[in-house]
Design a protein around this motif. Structure first.
Motif, PDB file in Angstrom:
ATOM      1  N   LEU A 195      38.811  43.507  29.758  1.00 38.67           N
ATOM      2  CA  LEU A 195      39.112  42.546  28.679  1.00 38.67           C
ATOM      3  C   LEU A 195      39.523  41.458  28.953  1.00 38.67           C
ATOM      4  O   LEU A 195      39.415  40.036  28.095  1.00 38.67           O
ATOM      5  CB  LEU A 195      40.304  43.302  28.071  1.00 38.67           C
ATOM      6  CG  LEU A 195      39.704  44.667  26.697  1.00 38.67           C
ATOM      7  CD1 LEU A 195      40.977  45.363  26.661  1.00 38.67           C
ATOM      8  CD2 LEU A 195      39.217  44.415  26.203  1.00 38.67           C
ATOM      9  N   THR A 196      40.331  41.361  29.591  1.00 40.45           N
ATOM     10  CA  THR A 196      40.647  40.130  30.376  1.00 40.45           C
ATOM     11  C   THR A 196      39.884  39.473  31.163  1.00 40.45           C
ATOM     12  O   THR A 196      39.840  38.127  30.839  1.00 40.45           O
ATOM     13  CB  THR A 196      42.042  40.221  31.879  1.00 40.45           C
ATOM     14  OG1 THR A 196      42.994  40.843  31.129  1.00 40.45           O
ATOM     15  CG2 THR A 196      42.549  38.494  31.965  1.00 40.45           C
ATOM     16  N   GLU A 197      38.757  39.838  31.894  1.00 37.97           N
ATOM     17  CA  GLU A 197      37.802  38.999  32.954  1.00 37.97           C
ATOM     18  C   GLU A 197      36.764  38.446  31.624  1.00 37.97           C
ATOM     19  O   GLU A 197      36.473  37.400  31.642  1.00 37.97           O
ATOM     20  CB  GLU A 197      36.953  40.267  34.056  1.00 37.97           C
ATOM     21  CG  GLU A 197      37.672  40.631  34.853  1.00 37.97           C
ATOM     22  CD  GLU A 197      37.046  41.389  35.516  1.00 37.97           C
ATOM     23  OE1 GLU A 197      35.975  41.071  35.083  1.00 37.97           O
ATOM     24  OE2 GLU A 197      37.850  42.218  36.796  1.00 37.97           O
ATOM     25  N   THR A 198      36.622  38.965  30.289  1.00 39.91           N
ATOM     26  CA  THR A 198      35.762  38.568  29.796  1.00 39.91           C
ATOM     27  C   THR A 198      36.495  37.420  28.447  1.00 39.91           C
ATOM     28  O   THR A 198      35.708  37.339  27.571  1.00 39.91           O
ATOM     29  CB  THR A 198      34.804  40.071  28.851  1.00 39.91           C
ATOM     30  OG1 THR A 198      35.996  40.339  28.456  1.00 39.91           O
ATOM     31  CG2 THR A 198      34.190  40.562  30.192  1.00 39.91           C
ATOM     32  N   GLY A 199      37.770  37.054  28.834  1.00 42.72           N
ATOM     33  CA  GLY A 199      38.386  36.242  27.631  1.00 42.72           C
ATOM     34  C   GLY A 199      39.200  37.195  27.092  1.00 42.72           C
ATOM     35  O   GLY A 199      39.623  36.016  25.906  1.00 42.72           O
ATOM     36  N   ALA A 200      38.866  38.073  26.414  1.00 42.76           N
ATOM     37  CA  ALA A 200      39.696  38.758  25.368  1.00 42.76           C
ATOM     38  C   ALA A 200      40.876  38.969  24.863  1.00 42.76           C
ATOM     39  O   ALA A 200      41.896  38.293  24.084  1.00 42.76           O
ATOM     40  CB  ALA A 200      39.098  40.170  24.941  1.00 42.76           C
ATOM     41  N   THR A 201      41.321  38.462  26.261  1.00 41.99           N
ATOM     42  CA  THR A 201      43.027  39.012  26.881  1.00 41.99           C
ATOM     43  C   THR A 201      43.848  38.003  27.725  1.00 41.99           C
ATOM     44  O   THR A 201      43.227  37.802  28.587  1.00 41.99           O
ATOM     45  CB  THR A 201      43.573  40.635  26.519  1.00 41.99           C
ATOM     46  OG1 THR A 201      42.713  41.085  27.659  1.00 41.99           O
ATOM     47  CG2 THR A 201      42.608  40.906  25.901  1.00 41.99           C
ATOM     48  N   ALA A 202      45.131  37.439  27.692  1.00 41.03           N
ATOM     49  CA  ALA A 202      45.484  37.953  29.073  1.00 41.03           C
ATOM     50  C   ALA A 202      45.924  39.024  29.710  1.00 41.03           C
ATOM     51  O   ALA A 202      45.807  40.085  29.033  1.00 41.03           O
ATOM     52  CB  ALA A 202      47.011  37.011  28.172  1.00 41.03           C
ATOM     53  N   GLY A 203      46.670  39.086  31.283  1.00 42.56           N
ATOM     54  CA  GLY A 203      46.618  40.334  31.686  1.00 42.56           C
ATOM     55  C   GLY A 203      48.110  40.725  30.723  1.00 42.56           C
ATOM     56  O   GLY A 203      48.107  41.862  31.649  1.00 42.56           O
TER      57      GLY A 203
ATOM     58  N   VAL B 226      46.830  38.714  22.949  1.00 40.03           N
ATOM     59  CA  VAL B 226      44.947  39.058  22.410  1.00 40.03           C
ATOM     60  C   VAL B 226      44.363  37.895  22.249  1.00 40.03           C
ATOM     61  O   VAL B 226      45.217  36.747  21.065  1.00 40.03           O
ATOM     62  CB  VAL B 226      45.376  39.490  21.112  1.00 40.03           C
ATOM     63  CG1 VAL B 226      43.431  39.960  21.104  1.00 40.03           C
ATOM     64  CG2 VAL B 226      45.614  41.589  22.034  1.00 40.03           C
ATOM     65  N   HIS B 227      43.252  37.153  23.019  1.00 41.82           N
ATOM     66  CA  HIS B 227      43.132  35.928  21.823  1.00 41.82           C
ATOM     67  C   HIS B 227      41.995  36.072  21.795  1.00 41.82           C
ATOM     68  O   HIS B 227      41.398  34.715  20.697  1.00 41.82           O
ATOM     69  CB  HIS B 227      42.049  34.992  23.788  1.00 41.82           C
ATOM     70  CG  HIS B 227      43.209  34.755  24.777  1.00 41.82           C
ATOM     71  ND1 HIS B 227      44.478  34.362  25.201  1.00 41.82           N
ATOM     72  CD2 HIS B 227      43.475  35.521  26.503  1.00 41.82           C
ATOM     73  CE1 HIS B 227      44.679  34.498  26.280  1.00 41.82           C
ATOM     74  NE2 HIS B 227      44.061  34.678  27.356  1.00 41.82           N
ATOM     75  N   ARG B 228      41.117  37.138  21.272  1.00 44.84           N
ATOM     76  CA  ARG B 228      39.879  37.182  20.328  1.00 44.84           C
ATOM     77  C   ARG B 228      39.692  38.761  20.771  1.00 44.84           C
ATOM     78  O   ARG B 228      39.995  39.543  21.608  1.00 44.84           O
ATOM     79  CB  ARG B 228      38.929  36.530  20.496  1.00 44.84           C
ATOM     80  CG  ARG B 228      37.948  36.954  22.129  1.00 44.84           C
ATOM     81  CD  ARG B 228      37.052  36.208  22.136  1.00 44.84           C
ATOM     82  NE  ARG B 228      36.326  36.375  23.355  1.00 44.84           N
ATOM     83  CZ  ARG B 228      35.766  37.540  24.624  1.00 44.84           C
ATOM     84  NH1 ARG B 228      35.452  38.411  23.407  1.00 44.84           N
ATOM     85  NH2 ARG B 228      35.379  37.584  25.428  1.00 44.84           N
ATOM     86  N   THR B 229      39.134  39.638  19.235  1.00 40.63           N
ATOM     87  CA  THR B 229      38.790  40.363  19.419  1.00 40.63           C
ATOM     88  C   THR B 229      37.641  41.260  20.715  1.00 40.63           C
ATOM     89  O   THR B 229      37.078  40.516  19.844  1.00 40.63           O
ATOM     90  CB  THR B 229      38.200  41.752  18.168  1.00 40.63           C
ATOM     91  OG1 THR B 229      39.567  41.138  16.477  1.00 40.63           O
ATOM     92  CG2 THR B 229      38.019  42.665  17.531  1.00 40.63           C
ATOM     93  N   GLY B 230      37.232  42.226  21.764  1.00 35.41           N
ATOM     94  CA  GLY B 230      36.792  42.891  22.083  1.00 35.41           C
ATOM     95  C   GLY B 230      37.729  43.655  22.355  1.00 35.41           C
ATOM     96  O   GLY B 230      37.804  44.316  22.300  1.00 35.41           O
ATOM     97  N   LEU B 231      35.985  44.636  23.384  1.00 39.01           N
ATOM     98  CA  LEU B 231      36.133  46.032  23.294  1.00 39.01           C
ATOM     99  C   LEU B 231      35.618  45.689  25.014  1.00 39.01           C
ATOM    100  O   LEU B 231      35.135  44.908  25.793  1.00 39.01           O
ATOM    101  CB  LEU B 231      35.192  46.825  22.840  1.00 39.01           C
ATOM    102  CG  LEU B 231      34.507  47.195  21.604  1.00 39.01           C
ATOM    103  CD1 LEU B 231      34.076  47.776  21.426  1.00 39.01           C
ATOM    104  CD2 LEU B 231      36.455  47.509  21.060  1.00 39.01           C
TER     105      LEU B 231
ATOM    106  N   LEU C 299      40.076  48.359  23.636  1.00 36.94           N
ATOM    107  CA  LEU C 299      40.191  47.888  22.611  1.00 36.94           C
ATOM    108  C   LEU C 299      41.521  46.371  22.128  1.00 36.94           C
ATOM    109  O   LEU C 299      42.544  46.790  22.644  1.00 36.94           O
ATOM    110  CB  LEU C 299      39.855  48.388  20.912  1.00 36.94           C
ATOM    111  CG  LEU C 299      40.495  47.462  19.665  1.00 36.94           C
ATOM    112  CD1 LEU C 299      39.438  46.591  19.588  1.00 36.94           C
ATOM    113  CD2 LEU C 299      40.872  48.563  18.283  1.00 36.94           C
ATOM    114  N   ALA C 300      41.170  45.589  21.920  1.00 40.08           N
ATOM    115  CA  ALA C 300      42.169  44.608  21.993  1.00 40.08           C
ATOM    116  C   ALA C 300      41.583  43.342  20.287  1.00 40.08           C
ATOM    117  O   ALA C 300      40.791  43.456  20.433  1.00 40.08           O
ATOM    118  CB  ALA C 300      41.972  42.698  23.021  1.00 40.08           C
ATOM    119  N   ALA C 301      42.340  43.724  19.594  1.00 35.85           N
ATOM    120  CA  ALA C 301      41.734  43.769  18.254  1.00 35.85           C
ATOM    121  C   ALA C 301      43.909  41.861  17.457  1.00 35.85           C
ATOM    122  O   ALA C 301      44.637  42.285  18.423  1.00 35.85           O
ATOM    123  CB  ALA C 301      42.333  44.707  17.346  1.00 35.85           C
ATOM    124  N   GLU C 302      42.511  41.624  17.133  1.00 34.49           N
ATOM    125  CA  GLU C 302      43.177  39.798  16.839  1.00 34.49           C
ATOM    126  C   GLU C 302      44.246  40.934  15.542  1.00 34.49           C
ATOM    127  O   GLU C 302      44.639  40.226  14.556  1.00 34.49           O
ATOM    128  CB  GLU C 302      42.538  39.039  16.028  1.00 34.49           C
ATOM    129  CG  GLU C 302      41.792  37.620  17.443  1.00 34.49           C
ATOM    130  CD  GLU C 302      41.321  37.392  16.736  1.00 34.49           C
ATOM    131  OE1 GLU C 302      41.579  35.735  17.374  1.00 34.49           O
ATOM    132  OE2 GLU C 302      40.160  36.953  16.607  1.00 34.49           O
TER     133      GLU C 302
END
Length: 272
Positions: free
Chosen positions: A33-41, A75-80, A105-108
């Motif tokens: 999730l972090t590598e693809t920009g969805a979240t911070a560590g 969470v920067h953006r919603t992603g899986l 799951l990272a959900a905004e």
């Protein structure tokens, strides 16, 4: 609403990952999730803390953990993300261990990923699709299954037939004009409760009761306040313990993707 393919890029898929325990498995999903920009560590630590505080309720089906935490500044953006483990690990779930698949799951918020969760729940409940996901040779093959291009049989794991034997045509609850509410509850209201909501709505549709029973996915704190509006609550064993006595029946569901198990829970609620 976002589709599965919108939320899960190829770069967020790792197959046959080695993990010594459940924390490492979640770290693998969180790292993607972090590598693809969805979240911070920091979000990975929040996902781990969610299990430490609420128990292994995120293991919502045999072999499947849905790792997530509340929406937060991390969470920067919603992603899986998608992690298939080389060897399964124990999360401590009484019925669904060991886990070989961890989806992160990272959900905004609670809305943008609803359609994607419904699609994923249907795939995981289909034996052929679930087998194709487990056997996918590479991320591209896996995404083809997720996109519905291969592996779907239209059968349920429980019956081997299309759909679940239901009560279509049965008398709706409280008469034709009544509308009841059932709550599906998880720790954060944005992940596992949506899986259970989708399965319950499918069963209600097969019964012909979709117009008479609404389903709301929510978190433990909100559920306590909303319990008086509902006829029943469906949730995991761990969350049921957290809820305690709320004034309405609380039914434990072990497999959130199982139409047959949810069908039984609905029959028990309405004594049909």
């Amino acid at each position: 609403m976002a589709a599965l393919s919108d939320l899960l890029p190829v770069a967020a898929v790792r197959l046959d990952v080695r993990a010594a325990d459940w924390r490492e498995a979640i770290r693998a999903a969180g790292g993607l999730l972090t590598e693809t920009g969805a979240t911070a560590g920091a979000y990975t630590a929040e996902m781990i803390r969610n299990v430490e505080e609420n128990g292994p309720y995120i293991v919502i089906a045999p072999g499947f953990a849905f790792a997530h935490a509340r929406p937060s500044p991390a969470v920067h953006r919603t992603g899986l993300s998608w992690v298939r483990l080389e060897q399964p690990v124990e999360f401590g779930h009484a019925s669904n261990d060991p886990v070989h698949l961890v989806v992160g799951l990272a959900a905004e918020d609670s809305g943008a990923h609803t359609a994607a969760m419904a699609a994923l729940a249907k795939l995981l409940a289909d034996p052929a699709a679930a087998r194709a996901l487990q056997e996918a040779a590479d991320p591209e093959a896996l995404r083809a299954v997720l996109a519905g291009e291969t592996g779907k049989s239209g059968e349920t794991a429980e019956t081997g037939e299309t759909g679940v034997a239901g009560e279509r045509g049965a008398r709706p609850p409280g008469g034709a004009a009544a509308v009841h509410k059932i709550l599906t509850v998880c720790g954060n209201g944005v992940g596992t409760s949506l899986f259970l909501k989708n399965t319950l709505e499918q069963v209600l549709d097969r019964w012909g009761w979709a117009r008479h029973v609404t389903v709301e996915a929510t978190d433990t704190i909100s559920a306590k306040g909303k319990a008086s509006e509902a006829v029943a609550i469906l949730t995991s064993r761990e969350i049921a313990r957290t809820l305690g006595e709320v004034g309405v029946p609380v039914t434990v569901v072990e497999d959130f993707t199982s139409g047959r198990e949810v069908d039984r829970a609905l029959r028990a609620t309405y004594d049909v």
